[in-house]
Enzyme design. Structure first.
Site, PDB file in Angstrom:
ATOM      1  N   HIS A 139      -5.586   5.230 -12.959  1.00  0.00           N
ATOM      2  CA  HIS A 139      -4.478   6.144 -12.636  1.00  0.00           C
ATOM      3  C   HIS A 139      -3.381   6.082 -13.698  1.00  0.00           C
ATOM      4  CE1 HIS A 139      -2.069   3.060  -9.923  1.00  0.00           C
ATOM      5  NE2 HIS A 139      -1.774   2.908 -11.183  1.00  0.00           N
ATOM      6  N   GLU A 144      -3.892   9.145  -8.393  1.00  0.00           N
ATOM      7  CA  GLU A 144      -5.046   8.327  -8.059  1.00  0.00           C
ATOM      8  C   GLU A 144      -6.346   9.088  -8.362  1.00  0.00           C
ATOM      9  OE1 GLU A 144      -4.410   5.397  -7.817  1.00  0.00           O
ATOM     10  OE2 GLU A 144      -3.332   4.744  -6.034  1.00  0.00           O
TER      11      GLU A 144
HETATM   12  P1  PGA Z   1       0.705  -2.590 -14.424  1.00  0.00           P
HETATM   13  O1  PGA Z   1       0.474  -1.177 -13.715  1.00  0.00           O
HETATM   14  O2  PGA Z   1       1.456  -2.307 -15.674  1.00  0.00           O
HETATM   15  O3  PGA Z   1       1.517  -3.351 -13.412  1.00  0.00           O
HETATM   16  O4  PGA Z   1      -0.636  -3.168 -14.659  1.00  0.00           O
HETATM   17  C1  PGA Z   1       0.073  -0.080 -14.455  1.00  0.00           C
HETATM   18  C2  PGA Z   1      -0.083   1.105 -13.529  1.00  0.00           C
HETATM   19  O5  PGA Z   1      -0.500   0.925 -12.377  1.00  0.00           O
HETATM   20  O6  PGA Z   1       0.200   2.229 -13.975  1.00  0.00           O
END
Ligand code: PGA
Length: 271
Positions: A139, A144
Protein backbone atom coordinates in the site's frame (compact mmCIF):
# COMPACT_ATOMS: atom_id res chain seq x y z
CA UNK A 1 11.07 4.93 -12.99
CA UNK A 2 14.33 5.61 -11.20
CA UNK A 3 15.53 3.08 -8.63
CA UNK A 4 18.37 4.14 -6.33
CA UNK A 5 19.81 1.40 -4.15
CA UNK A 6 21.93 2.53 -1.20
CA UNK A 7 23.60 0.71 1.65
CA UNK A 8 21.24 1.13 4.58
CA UNK A 9 18.44 3.08 6.21
CA UNK A 10 20.66 6.06 7.07
CA UNK A 11 21.73 6.46 3.43
CA UNK A 12 18.07 6.27 2.32
CA UNK A 13 17.19 9.13 4.68
CA UNK A 14 20.28 11.10 3.62
CA UNK A 15 19.46 10.82 -0.07
CA UNK A 16 15.80 11.70 0.56
CA UNK A 17 16.88 14.78 2.55
CA UNK A 18 19.27 15.88 -0.20
CA UNK A 19 16.40 15.70 -2.68
CA UNK A 20 14.12 17.78 -0.45
CA UNK A 21 16.85 20.39 0.21
CA UNK A 22 17.56 20.64 -3.50
CA UNK A 23 13.85 21.21 -4.17
CA UNK A 24 13.56 23.87 -1.44
CA UNK A 25 16.63 25.69 -2.68
CA UNK A 26 15.24 25.70 -6.18
CA UNK A 27 11.64 26.44 -5.17
CA UNK A 28 11.31 27.92 -1.64
CA UNK A 29 7.50 27.94 -1.97
CA UNK A 30 7.35 24.24 -2.78
CA UNK A 31 4.29 22.17 -2.00
CA UNK A 32 5.25 18.87 -0.41
CA UNK A 33 3.26 15.70 0.16
CA UNK A 34 4.30 14.01 3.39
CA UNK A 35 3.94 10.55 4.90
CA UNK A 36 3.85 9.09 8.40
CA UNK A 37 5.13 5.69 9.57
CA UNK A 38 8.51 4.52 10.81
CA UNK A 39 10.39 4.98 7.53
CA UNK A 40 10.12 8.78 7.11
CA UNK A 41 11.20 9.50 10.70
CA UNK A 42 14.89 9.25 9.76
CA UNK A 43 14.25 11.56 6.78
CA UNK A 44 12.54 14.09 9.06
CA UNK A 45 15.48 13.99 11.46
CA UNK A 46 17.83 14.79 8.59
CA UNK A 47 15.55 17.63 7.46
CA UNK A 48 15.56 19.08 10.98
CA UNK A 49 19.38 18.99 10.89
CA UNK A 50 19.37 20.68 7.46
CA UNK A 51 17.14 23.43 8.89
CA UNK A 52 19.33 23.84 11.99
CA UNK A 53 22.45 24.10 9.85
CA UNK A 54 20.85 26.72 7.60
CA UNK A 55 20.76 24.43 4.57
CA UNK A 56 16.98 24.54 4.17
CA UNK A 57 14.09 26.78 5.18
CA UNK A 58 10.48 25.66 5.31
CA UNK A 59 9.14 29.16 5.91
CA UNK A 60 7.28 29.34 2.59
CA UNK A 61 6.57 25.61 2.20
CA UNK A 62 3.06 24.13 2.15
CA UNK A 63 2.51 20.48 3.07
CA UNK A 64 -0.25 17.94 2.60
CA UNK A 65 -0.15 14.64 4.45
CA UNK A 66 -1.38 11.45 2.88
CA UNK A 67 -3.73 10.15 5.51
CA UNK A 68 -5.23 10.14 8.99
CA UNK A 69 -7.30 7.77 11.10
CA UNK A 70 -11.04 8.43 11.06
CA UNK A 71 -12.35 9.84 14.31
CA UNK A 72 -8.86 10.66 15.59
CA UNK A 73 -8.71 14.21 16.89
CA UNK A 74 -5.58 16.27 16.36
CA UNK A 75 -4.80 16.35 20.09
CA UNK A 76 -4.68 12.54 20.31
CA UNK A 77 -0.98 11.53 20.46
CA UNK A 78 -1.78 8.62 18.10
CA UNK A 79 -3.09 10.98 15.40
CA UNK A 80 -0.97 11.60 12.34
CA UNK A 81 -1.34 15.34 13.01
CA UNK A 82 0.39 14.81 16.39
CA UNK A 83 3.01 12.62 14.71
CA UNK A 84 3.84 15.32 12.16
CA UNK A 85 3.96 18.09 14.78
CA UNK A 86 6.21 16.00 17.01
CA UNK A 87 8.51 14.48 14.38
CA UNK A 88 8.91 17.50 12.08
CA UNK A 89 6.74 20.62 12.17
CA UNK A 90 7.55 21.70 15.76
CA UNK A 91 11.27 21.51 15.01
CA UNK A 92 11.47 23.51 11.78
CA UNK A 93 10.42 27.01 10.69
CA UNK A 94 7.27 25.93 8.82
CA UNK A 95 4.09 27.94 9.41
CA UNK A 96 1.55 25.55 10.97
CA UNK A 97 -1.23 27.18 8.96
CA UNK A 98 0.48 25.89 5.83
CA UNK A 99 0.51 22.27 7.03
CA UNK A 100 -2.45 20.07 6.15
CA UNK A 101 -3.40 16.65 7.47
CA UNK A 102 -6.79 15.30 6.41
CA UNK A 103 -9.18 15.18 9.33
CA UNK A 104 -12.48 13.33 9.39
CA UNK A 105 -14.55 12.99 12.55
CA UNK A 106 -16.99 10.13 13.05
CA UNK A 107 -19.93 12.39 12.14
CA UNK A 108 -18.29 14.13 9.17
CA UNK A 109 -19.25 13.34 5.59
CA UNK A 110 -16.04 11.73 4.29
CA UNK A 111 -16.88 12.46 0.65
CA UNK A 112 -17.20 16.19 1.34
CA UNK A 113 -13.95 16.14 3.34
CA UNK A 114 -12.16 14.25 0.56
CA UNK A 115 -13.29 16.69 -2.10
CA UNK A 116 -12.30 19.68 0.03
CA UNK A 117 -8.83 18.16 0.58
CA UNK A 118 -8.31 17.58 -3.15
CA UNK A 119 -9.47 21.16 -3.84
CA UNK A 120 -7.03 22.53 -1.27
CA UNK A 121 -4.15 20.69 -2.96
CA UNK A 122 -5.17 22.12 -6.35
CA UNK A 123 -5.56 25.61 -4.90
CA UNK A 124 -2.01 25.39 -3.53
CA UNK A 125 -0.78 24.66 -7.06
CA UNK A 126 -0.44 20.88 -6.79
CA UNK A 127 2.23 18.83 -5.05
CA UNK A 128 5.82 19.30 -6.25
CA UNK A 129 7.27 16.34 -4.36
CA UNK A 130 5.31 13.56 -2.71
CA UNK A 131 7.19 11.47 -0.13
CA UNK A 132 5.88 7.92 0.26
CA UNK A 133 6.58 4.85 2.36
CA UNK A 134 5.29 1.43 1.33
CA UNK A 135 3.36 -1.08 3.38
CA UNK A 136 4.47 -4.72 3.46
CA UNK A 137 1.30 -5.38 1.40
CA UNK A 138 2.31 -2.76 -1.19
CA UNK A 139 0.00 0.00 0.00
CA UNK A 140 0.90 3.67 -0.42
CA UNK A 141 -0.95 6.04 1.84
CA UNK A 142 -3.69 3.78 3.16
CA UNK A 143 -4.62 2.60 -0.34
CA UNK A 144 -4.97 -1.06 0.48
CA UNK A 145 -4.70 -3.91 -2.06
CA UNK A 146 -7.44 -3.83 -4.70
CA UNK A 147 -8.30 -0.16 -4.15
CA UNK A 148 -9.18 1.58 -7.40
CA UNK A 149 -6.13 2.92 -9.20
CA UNK A 150 -8.27 5.98 -10.02
CA UNK A 151 -9.09 6.64 -6.36
CA UNK A 152 -9.25 10.08 -4.73
CA UNK A 153 -9.19 11.15 -1.09
CA UNK A 154 -11.75 8.98 0.69
CA UNK A 155 -12.33 6.47 3.47
CA UNK A 156 -10.55 3.12 3.40
CA UNK A 157 -10.97 0.14 5.69
CA UNK A 158 -7.53 -1.10 6.71
CA UNK A 159 -6.59 -4.71 5.97
CA UNK A 160 -5.88 -7.09 8.81
CA UNK A 161 -2.19 -7.10 7.82
CA UNK A 162 -1.97 -3.29 8.10
CA UNK A 163 -3.77 -3.32 11.45
CA UNK A 164 -1.29 -6.00 12.59
CA UNK A 165 1.75 -4.07 11.23
CA UNK A 166 0.62 -0.89 13.02
CA UNK A 167 -0.41 -2.60 16.27
CA UNK A 168 3.21 -2.21 17.47
CA UNK A 169 2.44 1.50 17.90
CA UNK A 170 -0.58 0.96 20.18
CA UNK A 171 -0.43 -0.26 23.75
CA UNK A 172 -2.49 -3.22 24.93
CA UNK A 173 -6.14 -2.26 25.28
CA UNK A 174 -5.69 1.06 23.49
CA UNK A 175 -8.26 1.82 20.75
CA UNK A 176 -6.73 1.15 17.32
CA UNK A 177 -8.81 2.53 14.44
CA UNK A 178 -9.64 0.34 11.44
CA UNK A 179 -10.77 3.20 9.21
CA UNK A 180 -8.70 5.95 7.65
CA UNK A 181 -9.10 8.84 5.26
CA UNK A 182 -6.39 8.72 2.62
CA UNK A 183 -5.35 10.47 -0.54
CA UNK A 184 -6.08 8.18 -3.47
CA UNK A 185 -3.82 6.75 -6.14
CA UNK A 186 -5.03 9.31 -8.70
CA UNK A 187 -4.31 12.09 -6.19
CA UNK A 188 -0.77 10.77 -5.61
CA UNK A 189 -0.09 10.34 -9.33
CA UNK A 190 -0.88 14.03 -9.91
CA UNK A 191 2.20 15.07 -7.91
CA UNK A 192 4.93 16.41 -10.16
CA UNK A 193 7.45 14.11 -8.59
CA UNK A 194 7.09 11.12 -6.28
CA UNK A 195 9.78 9.60 -4.07
CA UNK A 196 9.18 6.31 -2.29
CA UNK A 197 11.50 5.35 0.57
CA UNK A 198 11.79 1.73 1.70
CA UNK A 199 14.15 -0.02 4.07
CA UNK A 200 14.45 -3.55 5.42
CA UNK A 201 13.91 -7.09 4.17
CA UNK A 202 10.26 -7.06 5.27
CA UNK A 203 9.58 -4.62 2.40
CA UNK A 204 11.50 -6.59 -0.27
CA UNK A 205 8.56 -8.42 -1.90
CA UNK A 206 6.35 -5.30 -1.89
CA UNK A 207 9.20 -3.30 -3.46
CA UNK A 208 9.71 -6.01 -6.09
CA UNK A 209 5.99 -6.09 -6.94
CA UNK A 210 5.88 -2.28 -7.12
CA UNK A 211 8.89 -1.92 -9.43
CA UNK A 212 8.94 -5.12 -11.48
CA UNK A 213 5.55 -6.69 -10.97
CA UNK A 214 2.62 -6.21 -13.30
CA UNK A 215 0.73 -2.94 -12.95
CA UNK A 216 -2.00 -4.17 -10.67
CA UNK A 217 -4.41 -2.94 -8.02
CA UNK A 218 -3.13 -5.92 -6.00
CA UNK A 219 0.08 -3.92 -5.37
CA UNK A 220 -1.02 -0.30 -5.13
CA UNK A 221 2.54 1.03 -5.37
CA UNK A 222 2.83 -0.54 -8.85
CA UNK A 223 0.70 2.40 -10.04
CA UNK A 224 3.90 4.47 -9.75
CA UNK A 225 5.10 2.65 -12.88
CA UNK A 226 2.78 5.02 -14.76
CA UNK A 227 4.29 8.16 -13.21
CA UNK A 228 6.73 10.18 -15.27
CA UNK A 229 9.01 11.09 -12.36
CA UNK A 230 8.89 8.38 -9.71
CA UNK A 231 12.03 7.62 -7.74
CA UNK A 232 12.45 4.68 -5.37
CA UNK A 233 15.22 5.19 -2.80
CA UNK A 234 15.71 1.82 -1.14
CA UNK A 235 18.34 0.04 0.90
CA UNK A 236 20.06 -3.25 0.00
CA UNK A 237 17.66 -5.31 2.11
CA UNK A 238 14.55 -3.78 0.52
CA UNK A 239 16.14 -4.29 -2.93
CA UNK A 240 17.03 -7.93 -2.27
CA UNK A 241 14.18 -9.46 -4.35
CA UNK A 242 14.68 -7.24 -7.43
CA UNK A 243 15.61 -9.16 -10.55
CA UNK A 244 16.99 -6.00 -12.18
CA UNK A 245 18.96 -4.64 -9.24
CA UNK A 246 22.32 -4.78 -11.04
CA UNK A 247 20.81 -2.88 -13.95
CA UNK A 248 19.40 -0.23 -11.58
CA UNK A 249 22.86 0.27 -10.04
CA UNK A 250 24.44 0.57 -13.46
CA UNK A 251 21.73 2.95 -14.72
CA UNK A 252 22.35 5.12 -11.71
CA UNK A 253 26.04 5.46 -12.30
CA UNK A 254 25.33 6.27 -15.96
CA UNK A 255 22.76 8.93 -14.96
CA UNK A 256 24.89 10.62 -12.32
CA UNK A 257 26.70 12.99 -14.75
CA UNK A 258 23.34 14.24 -16.08
CA UNK A 259 22.02 14.90 -12.58
CA UNK A 260 25.29 16.59 -11.60
CA UNK A 261 24.97 18.87 -14.61
CA UNK A 262 21.26 19.72 -14.53
CA UNK A 263 20.19 18.86 -10.96
CA UNK A 264 17.29 16.67 -9.89
CA UNK A 265 14.58 19.19 -10.59
CA UNK A 266 15.43 20.48 -14.03
CA UNK A 267 11.77 20.08 -15.03
CA UNK A 268 10.98 23.02 -12.71
CA UNK A 269 13.02 25.26 -15.02
CA UNK A 270 10.22 24.86 -17.53
CA UNK A 271 7.33 25.73 -15.17
P1 PGA B 1 6.40 2.06 7.82
O1 PGA B 1 5.01 2.15 7.04
O2 PGA B 1 7.22 3.19 7.31
O3 PGA B 1 6.00 2.23 9.26
O4 PGA B 1 6.97 0.73 7.51
C1 PGA B 1 4.98 2.39 5.68
C2 PGA B 1 3.54 2.40 5.22
O5 PGA B 1 2.72 1.63 5.75
O6 PGA B 1 3.23 3.18 4.30
Amino acid sequence: MEVIIVKGADAVAEMGAQLVCELLNKKPKAVMGLATGSTPIALYQKLIQCYQQGEASFRAVTTFNLDEYIGMTADNPQSYRSFMDRELFDQIDILKANTHVPSCGLDDNPRAIGTAYENAISAAGGIDLQILGIGSNGHIGFNEPCSSLSSRTRVKTLTESTVRDNSRLFSAGEFQPHLAITMGIASILESRRVTLLATGAHKATAVRDAIEGPLSARCQASALQTHERATFIIDEAAASCLEYRDYFRWANSENTPIIEKFGNFYELDQT
